[in-house]
Design an enzyme around this catalytic site. Structure first.
Site, mmCIF file in Angstrom:
data_model
loop_
_atom_site.group_PDB
_atom_site.id
_atom_site.type_symbol
_atom_site.label_atom_id
_atom_site.label_comp_id
_atom_site.label_asym_id
_atom_site.label_seq_id
_atom_site.Cartn_x
_atom_site.Cartn_y
_atom_site.Cartn_z
ATOM 1 N N SER A 123 50.382 -7.537 13.135
ATOM 2 C CA SER A 123 50.284 -5.696 12.910
ATOM 3 C C SER A 123 50.370 -5.917 15.131
ATOM 4 O O SER A 123 50.717 -4.387 15.816
ATOM 5 C CB SER A 123 49.856 -5.069 12.894
ATOM 6 O OG SER A 123 49.889 -4.421 11.094
ATOM 7 N N LYS A 126 53.251 -3.870 16.584
ATOM 8 C CA LYS A 126 53.380 -2.226 16.859
ATOM 9 C C LYS A 126 52.898 -2.004 18.065
ATOM 10 O O LYS A 126 53.178 -0.628 18.258
ATOM 11 C CB LYS A 126 52.064 -1.569 16.327
ATOM 12 C CG LYS A 126 51.761 -1.742 14.542
ATOM 13 C CD LYS A 126 51.102 -0.824 13.808
ATOM 14 C CE LYS A 126 51.444 -0.795 12.363
ATOM 15 N NZ LYS A 126 51.176 -2.457 11.806
ATOM 16 N N SER A 181 46.338 1.182 12.059
ATOM 17 C CA SER A 181 47.590 0.079 12.131
ATOM 18 C C SER A 181 48.280 0.359 10.821
ATOM 19 O O SER A 181 48.808 -0.306 9.767
ATOM 20 C CB SER A 181 47.103 -1.684 11.054
ATOM 21 O OG SER A 181 47.804 -2.400 11.935
#
Length: 463
Positions: A123, A126, A181
């Site tokens: 993640s 991101k 997340s």
């Protein structure tokens, strides 16, 4: 107690392996039963690997030669650090496959380990998603979630709890991306951006613009997919770029917030106009802390991740004594909060070493910030050579003309070096440091590096 009959060495080893296998199976069964009893995603910020993906080789080895973007030393495997007298030693027993410590303002890389090793990012990808999409929509824009917005998420994805047919502001969605997340928030924002395939294309283009050549995006949320890779170097570039945006700084430094829930019901079970909310907390443990881990002094973001294939990943920014450092850690040993502990130890080292150590590389600026090439003057004929055609080939030039050309080349090289130095200084001055953002602050829609609706960047006060 009757003593056990000693087994032969071969039988004993076989019995030990059998018992160990049985214990491992029992442990795995207990963990699976516990997850089933808890229901849903046990830990936000984690996601299972896509079918067919494993944890990779037991003893992975970095390539013998990697990218040299940012400096030749970064292309070599292993640890790169200045070993001159007076430079403090690196933290002992670091287990991460790749890590980097850099000055956020100057871009100087203080130390690195396999900085360009292409690994699954989880993640932390991101951050690139935010660099790409965050400047496109004002934070006050409201979006009603369609059922199709939430399609295509991988099994076990981390979720913030978005529900179809309910409306959310862009501000709400980004809190879901950074704090929990939430892959559901990523997919809704991707739908607003034209869909997941279009967003993936945009993210790959943004990675190219940032000179993040180790990165290939397959999914916008960082979920494990074959071919989806990044590196500690690239993740640090993504963080540094994002921290130029006030909204990015606000979201990545928020420890907790309220997230919109369902509409409340009255005593008769009828839906009212009043909407409930629930608390969400940032899964970045250096920012929010844990039961056995304190919040890191001076921490100001950025993003963490954890998947089956990537292991734990983390990029953080912290400020101390007028200095701002970035750290990225990828895939340490699978121990509780070890990615944060190793990141904290590297930050501690960086703050001590920065005044004395020499850099081993640099974080490069975006392509759009590089100096523009000056076209060379076109070759022509002298006034005394009218009607005689082109000039003679260089090979036929006289020794005097060759010496004259050499000095011209030296002069051009000197001017080019001065221009490059001036541009680097301008880039460094114009890339403000990450700073504290008041609660609920941040400019609407952020700012855009090229085009976009944002205005000029503001240098915010340090935290």
């Amino acid at each position: 107690m009757t003593p056990a009959t000693p087994a032969t060495p071969r039988t004993g080893r076989r019995f030990t392996r059998t018992a160990r296998t049985a214990r491992t199976a029992r442990t795995a069964l207990a963990a699976a039963m516990g997850a089933a009893l808890l229901g849903g995603t046990v830990c936000a910020g984690t996601a299972s690997a896509a079918p067919g993906l494993g944890a990779g080789p037991k003893t992975p080895v970095p390539p013998a030669q990697m990218s040299t973007v940012g400096g030749d030393r970064l292309g070599a495997p292993g640890t790169q650090v200045d070993s001159a007298p007076g430079v403090p030693p690196l933290p002992p027993k670091l287990t991460a496959r790749s890590w980097i410590v850099a000055d956020a303002e100057t871009g100087a890389i203080l130390a690195a380990h396999n900085a360009h090793w292409q690994l699954a990012p989880a993640s932390t990808l991101k951050m690139l998603f935010a660099d790409t999409v965050l400047p496109k929509f004002p934070r006050t824009e409201v979006h009603k979630v369609a059922p199709t917005d939430l399609q295509g998420m991988g099994a076990g994805s981390s979720l913030v709890g978005i529900k179809e047919n309910l409306s959310y502001t862009v501000h709400d969605l980004w809190l879901g991306v950074f704090l929990r997340s939430g892959n559901d928030a990523v997919h809704v924002l991707s739908a607003m951006n034209g869909g997941v395939p279009a967003t993936v294309t945009d993210m790959n283009a943004e990675a190219h613009e940032l000179q993040a050549d180790d990165t290939h995006v397959v999914t916008p949320d960082g979920y494990d997919e074959p071919g989806q890779v990044s590196s500690a170097y690239d993740l640090t570039l993504f963080a540094r770029e994002g921290l130029q945006n006030a909204d990015f700084r606000e979201y990545c430094s928020t420890a907790s917030a309220q997230f919109p829930g369902d509409y409340k019901k009255d005593k008769s079970g009828k839906t009212t106009k009043a909407r409930g909310s629930f608390a969400i907390q940032n899964t970045n443990r250096l920012l929010s802390g844990d039961y056995d881990l304190s919040r890191y002094p001076g921490i100001a973001g950025v993003k963490n991740g954890n998947t089956t294939n990537a292991g734990a990943t983390f990029t953080g920014v912290a400020q101390r004594g007028g200095r701002t450092l970035l750290v990225t850690v990828m895939n340490p040993k699978p121990e509780h909060d070890l990615v944060y502990r190793e990141a904290a130890s590297l930050l501690d080292w960086g703050f001590k070493a920065a005044p004395t150590t020499q850099s081993v590389g640099t974080l490069v600026p975006p392509l759009s910030k590089l100096p523009k090439a000056t076209p060379a003057p076109s070759a022509g004929t002298s006034s005394g050579a009218k009607g005689q055609g082109a000039q003679a080939p260089a090979a036929a030039a006289s020794p005097a003309s060759r010496r004259h050309g050499m000095w011209i080349a030296v002069a051009i090289s000197a001017v080019t070096a001065l221009l490059l130095g001036a541009v680097v200084m301008i880039v460094r001055r114009r890339r403000p440091l990450p700073g504290a953002v008041p609660s609920g602050g941040g400019a609407s829609g952020g700012s855009r590096r090229r085009g976009g609706s944002g205005g000029r960047r503001r240098k915010l006060p340090r935290v």
